[in-house]
Design a protein around this motif. Structure first.
Motif, PDB file in Angstrom:
ATOM      1  N   GLU A   1      25.525  52.584  28.079  1.00 26.27           N
ATOM      2  CA  GLU A   1      24.530  53.031  29.019  1.00 26.27           C
ATOM      3  C   GLU A   1      23.768  54.165  28.628  1.00 26.27           C
ATOM      4  OE1 GLU A   1      27.924  55.300  31.106  1.00 26.27           O
ATOM      5  OE2 GLU A   1      28.752  52.995  32.716  1.00 26.27           O
ATOM      6  N   ARG A   2      24.271  54.454  27.357  1.00 24.18           N
ATOM      7  CA  ARG A   2      22.584  54.965  26.960  1.00 24.18           C
ATOM      8  C   ARG A   2      21.385  54.156  26.337  1.00 24.18           C
ATOM      9  NH1 ARG A   2      26.852  58.900  24.718  1.00 24.18           N
ATOM     10  NH2 ARG A   2      26.359  57.287  22.462  1.00 24.18           N
ATOM     11  N   ASP A   3      22.213  53.633  25.651  1.00 24.59           N
ATOM     12  CA  ASP A   3      21.015  52.509  24.791  1.00 24.59           C
ATOM     13  C   ASP A   3      20.744  51.236  25.916  1.00 24.59           C
ATOM     14  OD1 ASP A   3      22.068  53.603  21.986  1.00 24.59           O
ATOM     15  OD2 ASP A   3      22.837  52.283  21.752  1.00 24.59           O
ATOM     16  N   HIS A   4      21.363  51.012  26.887  1.00 28.28           N
ATOM     17  CA  HIS A   4      21.327  49.770  28.330  1.00 28.28           C
ATOM     18  C   HIS A   4      21.545  51.238  29.099  1.00 28.28           C
ATOM     19  CE1 HIS A   4      20.543  46.803  25.055  1.00 28.28           C
ATOM     20  NE2 HIS A   4      21.655  47.085  24.810  1.00 28.28           N
ATOM     21  N   PRO A   5      20.816  51.224  30.304  1.00 29.80           N
ATOM     22  CA  PRO A   5      20.998  52.437  31.204  1.00 29.80           C
ATOM     23  C   PRO A   5      21.414  51.692  32.428  1.00 29.80           C
ATOM     24  CG  PRO A   5      18.765  52.779  30.178  1.00 29.80           C
ATOM     25  CD  PRO A   5      19.543  51.763  29.257  1.00 29.80           C
ATOM     26  N   VAL A   6      20.439  50.294  32.771  1.00 31.05           N
ATOM     27  CA  VAL A   6      21.642  49.984  33.710  1.00 31.05           C
ATOM     28  C   VAL A   6      22.979  48.707  33.375  1.00 31.05           C
ATOM     29  CG1 VAL A   6      21.242  48.558  35.439  1.00 31.05           C
ATOM     30  CG2 VAL A   6      19.313  49.706  34.827  1.00 31.05           C
ATOM     31  N   VAL A   7      23.593  49.717  32.941  1.00 34.97           N
ATOM     32  CA  VAL A   7      25.525  48.548  33.021  1.00 34.97           C
ATOM     33  C   VAL A   7      26.314  48.540  34.040  1.00 34.97           C
ATOM     34  CG1 VAL A   7      27.188  48.821  31.698  1.00 34.97           C
ATOM     35  CG2 VAL A   7      25.071  49.773  30.221  1.00 34.97           C
ATOM     36  N   ARG A   8      26.145  46.804  34.667  1.00 38.37           N
ATOM     37  CA  ARG A   8      27.387  47.292  35.695  1.00 38.37           C
ATOM     38  C   ARG A   8      28.110  45.714  35.809  1.00 38.37           C
ATOM     39  NH1 ARG A   8      24.640  42.374  38.200  1.00 38.37           N
ATOM     40  NH2 ARG A   8      22.788  41.483  37.089  1.00 38.37           N
ATOM     41  N   TYR A   9      29.004  46.043  36.428  1.00 40.10           N
ATOM     42  CA  TYR A   9      29.949  44.886  36.229  1.00 40.10           C
ATOM     43  C   TYR A   9      30.009  44.353  37.281  1.00 40.10           C
ATOM     44  CZ  TYR A   9      34.836  43.441  36.241  1.00 40.10           C
ATOM     45  OH  TYR A   9      36.114  42.601  36.803  1.00 40.10           O
ATOM     46  N   VAL A  10      30.371  42.841  37.727  1.00 42.87           N
ATOM     47  CA  VAL A  10      30.241  41.678  38.455  1.00 42.87           C
ATOM     48  C   VAL A  10      31.384  41.854  38.762  1.00 42.87           C
ATOM     49  CG1 VAL A  10      29.102  39.784  39.725  1.00 42.87           C
ATOM     50  CG2 VAL A  10      27.995  41.531  38.728  1.00 42.87           C
ATOM     51  N   HIS A  11      32.358  41.691  39.270  1.00 48.33           N
ATOM     52  CA  HIS A  11      34.486  41.158  39.404  1.00 48.33           C
ATOM     53  C   HIS A  11      34.568  39.515  39.295  1.00 48.33           C
ATOM     54  CE1 HIS A  11      38.231  41.512  39.014  1.00 48.33           C
ATOM     55  NE2 HIS A  11      38.615  41.271  39.991  1.00 48.33           N
ATOM     56  N   ASP A  12      33.249  39.238  40.464  1.00 48.58           N
ATOM     57  CA  ASP A  12      33.410  37.752  41.616  1.00 48.58           C
ATOM     58  C   ASP A  12      31.742  37.366  41.667  1.00 48.58           C
ATOM     59  OD1 ASP A  12      34.785  35.458  42.555  1.00 48.58           O
ATOM     60  OD2 ASP A  12      34.812  36.547  44.212  1.00 48.58           O
ATOM     61  N   GLU A  13      31.863  36.562  39.995  1.00 51.21           N
ATOM     62  CA  GLU A  13      30.129  36.557  40.030  1.00 51.21           C
ATOM     63  C   GLU A  13      30.354  35.230  40.539  1.00 51.21           C
ATOM     64  OE1 GLU A  13      26.771  35.460  39.845  1.00 51.21           O
ATOM     65  OE2 GLU A  13      27.073  37.617  38.861  1.00 51.21           O
ATOM     66  N   ARG A  14      29.697  34.597  41.185  1.00 51.68           N
ATOM     67  CA  ARG A  14      29.312  33.042  41.738  1.00 51.68           C
ATOM     68  C   ARG A  14      28.189  32.078  41.080  1.00 51.68           C
ATOM     69  NH1 ARG A  14      33.863  31.946  41.740  1.00 51.68           N
ATOM     70  NH2 ARG A  14      33.820  30.307  42.897  1.00 51.68           N
ATOM     71  N   ASP A  15      27.881  32.353  40.132  1.00 55.61           N
ATOM     72  CA  ASP A  15      26.901  32.116  39.298  1.00 55.61           C
ATOM     73  C   ASP A  15      26.696  31.188  38.230  1.00 55.61           C
ATOM     74  OD1 ASP A  15      24.064  31.267  38.002  1.00 55.61           O
ATOM     75  OD2 ASP A  15      23.186  33.216  38.229  1.00 55.61           O
ATOM     76  N   PRO A  16      26.664  29.496  38.308  1.00 59.35           N
ATOM     77  CA  PRO A  16      27.597  29.243  37.783  1.00 59.35           C
ATOM     78  C   PRO A  16      26.445  28.749  36.588  1.00 59.35           C
ATOM     79  CG  PRO A  16      26.440  27.757  39.865  1.00 59.35           C
ATOM     80  CD  PRO A  16      26.307  29.132  39.642  1.00 59.35           C
ATOM     81  N   SER A  17      25.405  29.550  36.551  1.00 59.29           N
ATOM     82  CA  SER A  17      25.214  29.198  34.871  1.00 59.29           C
ATOM     83  C   SER A  17      25.779  30.437  33.762  1.00 59.29           C
ATOM     84  CB  SER A  17      23.331  30.031  35.099  1.00 59.29           C
ATOM     85  OG  SER A  17      22.980  31.359  35.606  1.00 59.29           O
TER      86      SER A  17
END
Length: 379
Positions: free
Chosen positions: A171-187
């Motif tokens: 999080e310090r090196d990459h300030p925008v860290v986020r988690y998506v539990h149910d990603e629906r993007d097939p890519s």
């Protein structure tokens, strides 16, 4: 027993509903293992649309379905668990107190032999045929994430503090860290497949995504949802870049840990472990009882698990030359694999050899090779 056998497309909606209902009630009826999503009708039907030979035996009493037995069958009568090699839970889904005769069931299914490697607990008709029992680690989250994390700190304080510190550094090196539990993007699913294929090649393992039917199955399951079954593509992002992902199956009570992988460029942060902690937190919030990590020795499983359940492997056979021949071919391979995996003095050099071979193989893969192309891989 009144047994009818169906192809996947022939199973009625009423039977599918009855099958799902048996799973939904299993945990309150003393059969918690039957809640596993690998035993769900959606999984068997998806395999049936991706692979030939899938059949479903339905056992009825007084016209009502009381048990479901999904399996795969060759023309010669060789049977195997649905998705053998992929599925982490196999067996008969049944109502409480139902007893069946293994020989009668195989005869009705026109099987000379049925092979399994992750038989669920509580299958007495099959348990006499077991050739081995194995620990399969799970993560209990029914008491909530905070309780789990507190117990993890007590069990493995150095592991926990080190992993959480890596998360803070990410999080310090990459300030925008986020988690998506149910990603629906097939890519993103395709990104996960590419990472996993590279991991298989890098470690000298057979690339599952080099097999078209497995690609088709995962794609089909990605779009499969019902009231009692879904899939989860869980992703850890640094800004908009995925750094770790996992694809698994989920029932009302169980989330299976199936295909995890991460971007090696972020390896110093242990993104796979950070992803698992986020998955555990989200699963607990959804009311999941436990995450099933699956059979197999992995250090991270030993750290994360709260307990172990038992799965079995073996063969149910009838008196038939096909059964004798199949077991004669398969038994030595299985015995050798189990011996190597269960003895550290053998596993370590074997693992090193596979990784060396995998490194050499990876260097031969052309840039841009896609999962499922088969280039640079073996089945």
């Amino acid at each position: 027993m009144d047994i009818s056998v169906y192809r996947p497309g022939e199973l009625s909606a009423a039977d599918v509903t009855a099958w799902s209902a048996l799973q939904s009630k299993a945990h309150v009826q003393g059969l918690p293992g039957l809640s596993n999503p690998f035993l769900a009708p959606e999984f068997a039907l998806a395999v049936g649309r991706s692979r030939r030979g899938v059949r479903i035996a339905v056992v009825r009493e007084a016209g009502e379905p009381v048990a479901f037995f999904p399996y795969e069958r060759t023309l010669a009568g060789v049977g195997r668990a649905v998705g053998l090699g992929l599925s982490d839970c196999q067996g008969v889904v049944h109502r409480p107190g139902f007893a069946w005769d293994a020989q009668e069931l195989l005869k009705a299914c026109a099987l000379a032999v049925w092979e399994y490697d992750h038989l669920v607990e509580g299958q007495p008709a099959f348990e006499a045929t077991r050739t081995g029992c194995f620990a399969s680690p799970v993560i209990d989250v029914d008491q909530g994430y905070e309780t789990y994390l507190r117990e993890l700190r007590l069990r493995s304080p150095k592991f926990t503090s080190r992993t959480l510190a890596k998360g803070r550094k990410l999080e310090r090196d990459h300030p925008v860290v986020r988690y998506v539990h149910d990603e629906r993007d097939p890519s993103v699913l395709e990104t996960l497949k590419a990472w996993k294929s590279a991991q298989y090649r890098r470690t000298g393992r057979s690339d599952r995504f080099a097999k078209p039917w497995i690609n088709h199955l995962v794609d089909r399951l990605f779009h499969t949802r019902s009231d009692t079954f879904t899939t989860r593509l869980s992703v850890l992002y640094a800004a908009d870049r995925p750094v770790a992902a996992h694809f698994g199956l989920q029932s009302e009570r169980v989330l299976t840990c199936w295909f995890p992988a991460y971007d090696p460029e972020f390896g110093k942060f242990s993104p796979g472990l950070l992803l698992h902690l986020r998955m555990i937190e989200a699963a607990a919030a959804e009311g999941i009882a436990y995450l099933d990590l699956g059979r197999g020795p992995k250090e991270y499983k030993d750290f994360l698990k709260t307990r172990e359940i038992t799965v079995s492997e073996g063969w149910v056979t009838r008196r038939h030359p096909v059964a004798v021949g199949h077991r004669a071919r398969r038994a030595p391979v299985r015995a050798l694999r189990n011996t190597v995996q269960n003895r550290p003095e053998l596993f370590a050099p074997a693992d090193k050899f596979l990784k060396t071979a995998g490194h050499l193989r990876s260097r031969l893969v052309r840039p841009g090779t896609k999962p499922g192309s088969g280039t640079g891989t073996r089945n």
